[in-house]
Design an enzyme around this catalytic site. Structure first.
Site, PDB file in Angstrom:
ATOM      1  N   LYS A   1       0.855  -1.195   0.000  1.00 12.47           N
ATOM      2  CA  LYS A   1       0.000   0.000   0.000  1.00 12.47           C
ATOM      3  C   LYS A   1       0.890   1.244   0.000  1.00 12.47           C
ATOM      4  O   LYS A   1       1.781   1.383   0.845  1.00 12.47           O
ATOM      5  CB  LYS A   1      -0.897   0.017   1.242  1.00 12.47           C
ATOM      6  CG  LYS A   1      -1.977  -1.059   1.212  1.00 12.47           C
ATOM      7  CD  LYS A   1      -2.742  -1.107   2.513  1.00 12.47           C
ATOM      8  CE  LYS A   1      -3.613   0.107   2.725  1.00 12.47           C
ATOM      9  NZ  LYS A   1      -4.323   0.027   4.037  1.00 12.47           N
TER      10      LYS A   1
HETATM   11  O1  G3P Z   1      -7.063   0.659   5.881  1.00 13.27           O
HETATM   12  C1  G3P Z   1      -7.305   1.988   5.635  1.00 13.27           C
HETATM   13  C2  G3P Z   1      -8.669   2.497   5.895  1.00 13.27           C
HETATM   14  O2  G3P Z   1      -9.536   1.457   6.135  1.00 13.27           O
HETATM   15  C3  G3P Z   1      -8.759   3.576   6.933  1.00 13.27           C
HETATM   16  O3  G3P Z   1      -9.933   3.430   7.657  1.00 13.27           O
HETATM   17  O4  G3P Z   1     -11.485   3.772   9.499  1.00 13.27           O
HETATM   18  O5  G3P Z   1      -9.182   4.751   9.632  1.00 13.27           O
HETATM   19  O6  G3P Z   1     -10.859   5.707   8.063  1.00 13.27           O
HETATM   20  P1  G3P Z   1     -10.385   4.465   8.783  1.00 13.27           P
END
Ligand code: G3P
Length: 227
Positions: free
Chosen positions: A86
């Site tokens: 990533k």
């Molecule tokens: O894995 C990255 C993404 O899922 C970030 O999620 O919940 O931190 O906005 P969040």
């Protein structure tokens, strides 16, 4: 739509890998920081739990081109060919995506907050782009609409790049990205459970058990089949 689990918690990964049809695990620096401890041992344990064939998406923490390349190669060498690196959607990130994908290392361009970022990522050779649905919804933007635009752009241009929707705060958002044709979504443990649980399913099962027991008592269908 393919589902991946967005966590580095080993208990959760073991549980969902056993019972749910997850096709891989994704993490990011925040998720790894939440677990703490020996990160290298943690990453190896995740790979061991999910096996060699499932996808493991790991984010680089370096920001300079040469160091991103070195970090990506080291992660890939340690965790095998079904490891996706990533890389956030930045100028340096696009260049690293181009270089690494030419080497055969698959890249997930992450922290995608616009369809134009996704287009650039795809043109740089990304295997996946990860639009952040709830982070857009939280600022009164249209996360699902952004993902829908990306799906349309990729489909119209015949792009091989896939859309891995990420950042969910509700199960409804997951449903919405499935309906608009995202190829995959990565979902945290709480939301993953909400995709399955339903109070009426639970009461229906309780009703079935009550009715069976009222009619047949201790005898189970299996015991009848086995004579
Ligand atoms: O894995 C990255 C993404 O899922 C970030 O999620 O919940 O931190 O906005 P969040």
């Amino acid at each position: 739509m393919k589902l991946l689990l967005d966590t580095a918690n080993l208990d959760d990964i073991r549980y969902f890998n056993t019972y749910y049809p997850i096709e891989g695990v994704t993490t990011n620096p925040t998720i790894l920081a939440r677990e703490g401890g020996d990160v290298i041992a943690l990453l190896k344990s995740i790979r061991e739990i999910i096996g060699d064939k499932k996808e493991l998406h790991l984010q680089v923490t370096e920001t300079e081109y040469d160091r991103i390349i070195a970090e990506a190669k080291a992660l890939y060498a340690m965790l095998g060919p079904n490891t996706f690196i990533k890389i956030p959607a930045t100028d340096v990130g696009l260049k690293a995506t181009y270089t690494l994908s030419k080497m055969g290392i698959r890249i997930t361009v992450t922290a995608v907050l616009s369809a134009t970022q996704a287009m650039l990522a795809a043109n740089s050779g990304a295997s996946y782009v990860a639009p952040y649905i709830s982070r857009l919804e939280n600022i009164c933007d249209d996360g699902v609409g952004c993902a829908a635009d990306i799906v349309k752009i990729f489909s119209a241009g015949g792009s091989k790049t896939k859309v891995l929707a990420a950042s969910f705060k509700t199960a409804k958002e997951v449903l919405d990205v499935a309906v608009i044709g995202c190829h995959a979504a990565t979902v945290g443990s709480d939301i993953m459970k909400k995709l399955l649980s339903h109070t009426t399913t639970a009461t229906s099962i309780a009703d079935f058990e009550r009715d069976w027991n009222a009619a047949f008592g201790e005898r189970t269908l299996l015991s009848m089949l086995e004579g």
